[in-house]
Every structure is written in C-alpha cells, then in structure tokens.
Scaffold this active site. Structure first.
Site, short mmCIF file in Angstrom:
data_model
loop_
_atom_site.label_atom_id
_atom_site.label_comp_id
_atom_site.label_asym_id
_atom_site.label_seq_id
_atom_site.Cartn_x
_atom_site.Cartn_y
_atom_site.Cartn_z
N ASP A 248 0.77 -1.19 -0.07
CA ASP A 248 -0.07 -0.21 0.08
C ASP A 248 0.69 1.30 -0.05
O ASP A 248 1.99 1.43 0.75
CB ASP A 248 -1.10 0.12 1.20
CG ASP A 248 -1.96 1.34 1.45
OD1 ASP A 248 -2.50 1.44 0.53
OD2 ASP A 248 -1.59 2.03 2.33
N GLU A 285 1.44 0.22 -4.92
CA GLU A 285 0.62 1.13 -5.13
C GLU A 285 1.50 2.38 -4.95
O GLU A 285 2.19 2.69 -3.98
CB GLU A 285 -0.53 1.00 -4.26
CG GLU A 285 -1.34 2.38 -4.60
CD GLU A 285 -2.25 2.78 -3.27
OE1 GLU A 285 -3.28 3.66 -3.56
OE2 GLU A 285 -1.88 2.52 -2.16
#
Length: 588
Positions: A248, A285
């Site tokens: 993330d 990401e």
C-alpha cells in the site's frame, strides 16, 4: 519448551506474562543488535495467552503476535503454523503475466463476511476466468469491520474474518482451484492505538506522513524496524502460502538510506521464492509514476513485480463518465486515453494541472513489459473514496460500462477487477470504520464530512463511516447477477476474459507493438495490436473507421450494430468492438 522474545531497547526490565504467570526475561547478547529480551518456559500447551510487561507496566500484546483473539488491545495467543494440514504441495505459484486479478474485501464480499463464506464463491471466480485473487488487508484492525488499512497487529489475522486458520483454508481452497492469492499489506503507517512505540523506535518524527509520524526506516534503530517489516512480509508468504503482496502507498515510505526498503524487501522475497521453489510477486501502489519501482535491480531499479497505474484508470474513467473534478481534470481527452493505452503513464514528466507541477517519468516501452502495470476500471479507492461510494454502474449506462470493461480487458496491462464489477454491481462500496475510541470515531466521521463539503456535498449526504448501516450497504448483492442488465454485463466480462486468454495479441506485453489512432472531435479510438483492431466510439453518432487491412470478423462487440465492410468497420455510438484482420502476406 516455548521461547518468548521481544525487542524493547528502551526498557530496563521486561517480563512475559503467559498463562497467568509472570516470568522475568533476560537480555540477549546478539552482537550488533541490541534491545532483545527472551525467556524459555517449559510445559506450556499450544494456544497460550500471553503479553509483555515493560518496566512493571500493564501487559501489552506482542508486536509479532500471531493471534489476537481478544481484539487489538488484548493478550496475544501462541499459534503453531505447522499444525495446519495443507493440500497444495504441488502448487508452484501464479505468475502475474497473462493473469486477471480480482480484488475483494472479505467483510463485504459475502453476507457473512468471513474467509469460509468467501470460499463458497470461488467457483464463480474460476468460471469467470480469474487467475489471481487480491485480498484487501486482513491483519488485525480495530473493531469488527473496516477497510483494514488501519492495521494494529501486523502479524495477526483479523479474528472476525476467521483468524489464521480461516485465512489458510481460504488460500488452500484457492490453490485447489488454480487461483493465486495476493494480500494487501500496509507498511507506510500503523493504525492509531497501536503500542509499538512503547517497545522501541518504530516511528520517527524526522518525517511526516498523512497518517502521522512515519515508520522508522532510516533513523537510529531502523535496522530492527526494517527487519520487523520484512519478517512480516516473509511470514505471510511462507506460513500462509500466499503468492504475493500488494504494498500500500509505497510513496509514503520515507527512506533515505542507500539501500531502499523496497529494494531490500524485493531481494529477500526473491531469496524466499528460490527456497520455496515457487513464484512470489510484489505489487506496489504508488502515485509517483516512477517506472524504477518495476525495473529490475540489475538495471538499477527496485525489482518489484508490478505497480498499479492510476493514470490508466483516470483516462478510462474520465473518458466514459465525463467527470472532470479533482484529478480527473487532467484527463478525459481521447489523446490522454491513447497515450495511457500505449505509454502507460499520461504524466511522464509533463505538466499536471491538478498538482500544479510536472509529474512522473517516462516508461521505456522497448524494455519494460506491459504486464508490470495493472489496469482497472474500478478499485476499492476509486469507489470508496467518492463521497457516497457509488460504483461506475450507478453512474453510467450499461453500454458505457461495457466500453470501459473492454478497454481494460483488451489493454496490454494486467487487468484487475473489483468485486461485483463483473456483473455491474450498483450497490455502493462506502468508507466504513468501527473505531473503538469515541474521540477517533467522532474525528473520522467529522473529517469525512468536512472533506467533501469543500466539493459542495451536503453533510447529510455523506455516509457516517461509524454507522453500521454504512458497512451493511457495502455488502455485495449476489442475487443481482440473475437480473438484467447484470446478466448481460456478466456475460460480457466472461466473453472478454475468454478472448484475452485465447488471443496472444491481447496478452503480448510488448508496448512497442501497441499503436493507437484517435479523433478528438468525433470521439473515437482505434488501437492496433497485431492482427486485432480495438475500436471504441464515444461520440454521439456512428463512425466508420479504417482497419488498415481487410477485416475478417468481429470477435467481440458490445453492440449488435458493429459491421465490417472490406477494410473498414462501422461502430455505433457508445460501443466497443474487437475486430480481426487478414494477416499480411510476406513480400515475395
């Protein structure tokens, strides 16, 4: 004999409380590493509850707790990973290239919201043609329900989902069906309420993130913090048989050491893959548009397997919805769509009006394969971070949803779907939390309303994240699949995924072989991929497009009005088609 160990460099005295008994711990002589304490306790059965007391304080959960049966602040419980009986011994992993990824949130994927309930839906994914399941975070977080990005106990599986055995049953069942499993993990911050700072310098004020103090990756004590995170990643891959991790918001990892954390992590995962003799992947990401993330370490990159491409999402979304607010203001043109289809990033060193600066870096299309970038029409962020969590099927008509799906599933990138997208689910997927501290619950709810008030939203129209109804509204309605227009959309997704698997042109990762023409005024796009032509008409009237060579058949069409005449194809408005052309004969 059970050995308990913990890193607590600032403590003068550490005790482990196990099975209700307190035992003093001894400092370890570990050479360069300092601050480790350990204690061997004989005669303990499996599944013992324990905690660590620092300098006589209250018992705290283990930073590496394998299980938290009493919630994030309760005692930890020992867990024997070797006790689970796996059936996937022949599984060798799921490579990312050529695959279709399906992102799901365990708590809202089914009415029950558990791993075991999700297993009952795996045949649906296999029949759809999915290759890889990506789970949103499942590490222990506050309350019963939430997105999972406020993880507290990074090494423990969220108990309401089914705990560690539940996750293992899910992964084992996926592998039995030929499905790989990725897990979303969060290393850029830890949720509010964690007690890691009591044990050691897990955080630093030297850097600031949107979520508070940064995780300490480059300040004093950071060697142990990095080992804690890398050990966590290896644990998921080794002990839970996961096939990869989605990392993330890696742009929020503040690390100024010569060896960046991501590069170190990639090297360690590669070594584990060699030991286990199976494929392991790391997907990042990032909002930096930096291809070095997925450039090999030998070529000076970080060596990650793939990264999400928000530019591609924004280009497709803005083109079919007409939205231009926020970051969509940089997108919407057919030129933007053509560029992201062939060059990956739109912002590759050019000006971004949204950021008011230049942004990004070019992708070398002759060296980097396209499968290292994920393309998607929807994901958890692009739905849930909207004010009301409205999906694209609730925003645009089915014919335009089909166009968006066609663009994603025939792109050169690794396509990813968000749960329910395959039948055009129009149930919202909203931002929901279950914070146990009243002050935090209030702050999150008020902050959400204030955030969207800037864009003109009435506070009453923005769902309260703490209201359980917000969570319940976000659960998938599986009965929708059996009604129109959902039946037709589901058939369309299956058709496109089957076509992608059948035609090598659609999984060919060579970006230098993807070419696009467009007309901004007429709003059409024509992509050439080998013998295939991918035609899109977003204009108000029908268009006739040149194929460059004779067309031999329509392989897929979102509208019955697509027709070929020699070396041209007619496309009705709001339509998408894949056309096969005649192979050119080599010159004699």
């Amino acid at each position: 004999m059970t050995t308990f160990s913990v890193w607590a460099p600032a403590a003068g005295r550490v005790e482990v409380e196990a099975a209700g008994q307190r035992h003093p711990m001894s400092q370890q002589d570990t050479g360069a590493a300092t601050g480790w304490w350990s204690q061997d306790i004989p005669g303990l059965a499996a599944g013992i509850d324990y905690g660590f007391r620092l300098d006589g304080g209250e018992p705290l959960p283990d930073p590496r707790s394998p299980r938290q049966p009493f919630g994030i602040n309760g005692l930890s419980r020992t867990y024997d990973h070797s006790a689970f009986r796996w059936t996937d011994r022949s599984w060798r992993g799921g490579p990312l290239h050529g695959s279709v990824i399906y992102e799901l949130h365990v708590g809202t994927f089914t009415g029950e919201g558990t791993f075991d309930a999700a297993v009952a839906r795996l045949d649906h994914l296999r029949d759809l043609g999915v290759h890889t399941v990506e789970l949103m975070p499942v590490a222990a977080f506050p309350g019963r329900h939430g997105w999972g990005y406020d993880e507290i106990n990074l090494w423990a599986v969220h108990e309401p989902y089914g705990g560690p055995d539940g996750l293992k049953r899910f992964v084992d069942a996926c592998h039995a069906r030929g499905l790989a499993v990725l897990l979303d993990v969060v290393y850029n911050h830890v949720g509010i309420g964690n007690r890691l700072g009591d044990f050691g310098p897990y955080f630093t004020d030297a850097h600031v993130t949107p979520w508070g103090p940064a995780v300490n990756l480059d300040q004093p004590g950071s060697d142990e913090v990095r080992a804690f995170l890398i050990g966590n990643a290896l644990m998921w891959l080794r002990d839970y048989h996961l096939d990869g991790l989605r990392l993330d918001a890696v742009h929020a990892l503040e690390d100024h050491r010569a060896l960046h954390f991501l590069e170190e992590l990639a090297a360690e995962v590669q070594a584990l893959a060699a030991l286990l003799n199976r494929e392991l992947v790391l997907v990042a990401e990032s909002d930096t548009n930096d291809p070095r993330l997925v450039t090999s370490r030998e070529a000076g990159g970080y060596g990650l397997t793939a990264q999400w491409s928000d530019d591609f999402h924004h280009a497709v979304h803005a083109a079919i919805t007409g939205e231009r607010q926020g970051y969509y203001g940089d997108f919407g043109s057919l030129e933007t769509l053509a560029k992201t289809y062939t060059k990956v990033f739109f912002h590759d060193g050019i000006w971004s009006a949204f950021r008011r600066r230049t942004h990004g870096r070019q992708v070398d299309v002759f060296r980097l394969p396209a499968h290292r970038f994920l393309g998607y029409l929807q994901d958890h962020d692009q739905i849930g971070n909207r004010a009301t969590g409205d999906r694209i099927a609730a925003t645009v008509p089915p014919e335009l949803v089909k166009v968006g799906a066609g663009l994603v599933l025939t792109s050169p990138y690794t396509p990813m779907l968000f749960m329910g997208e395959e039948w055009g689910a129009d149930t919202p997927w909203q931002y929901f939390t279950d914070h146990i501290e009243p002050w935090l619950a209030k702050a999150v709810a008020e902050g959400r309303k204030a955030e969207f008030a800037v864009f003109g939203w009435d506070a009453a129209d923005v769902p309260d994240p703490q209201d359980e109804a917000t969570f319940l509204r976000s659960k998938l309605d599986w009965d929708q699949r059996h009604r129109e227009p959902h039946l037709g959309l589901h058939a369309w997704y299956r058709e496109l995924i089957a076509l992608r698997r059948a035609r090598p042109e659609l999984t060919d990762p060579r970006l230098d072989r993807v070419h696009a023409d467009f007309d901004e005024d007429a709003r059409w796009l024509l992509v050439r991929r080998g013998r295939l032509r991918i035609a899109v008409n977003l204009g108000a009237g029908p268009v006739r497009l040149p194929l460059g060579q004779p067309g031999t058949g329509v392989l897929a069409a979102s509208s019955p009005g697509v027709s070929i005449r020699r070396d041209t194809v007619e496309i009705p408005p709001a339509a998408f088609a894949v056309i096969e052309t005649r192979a050119l004969r080599p010159a004699s």
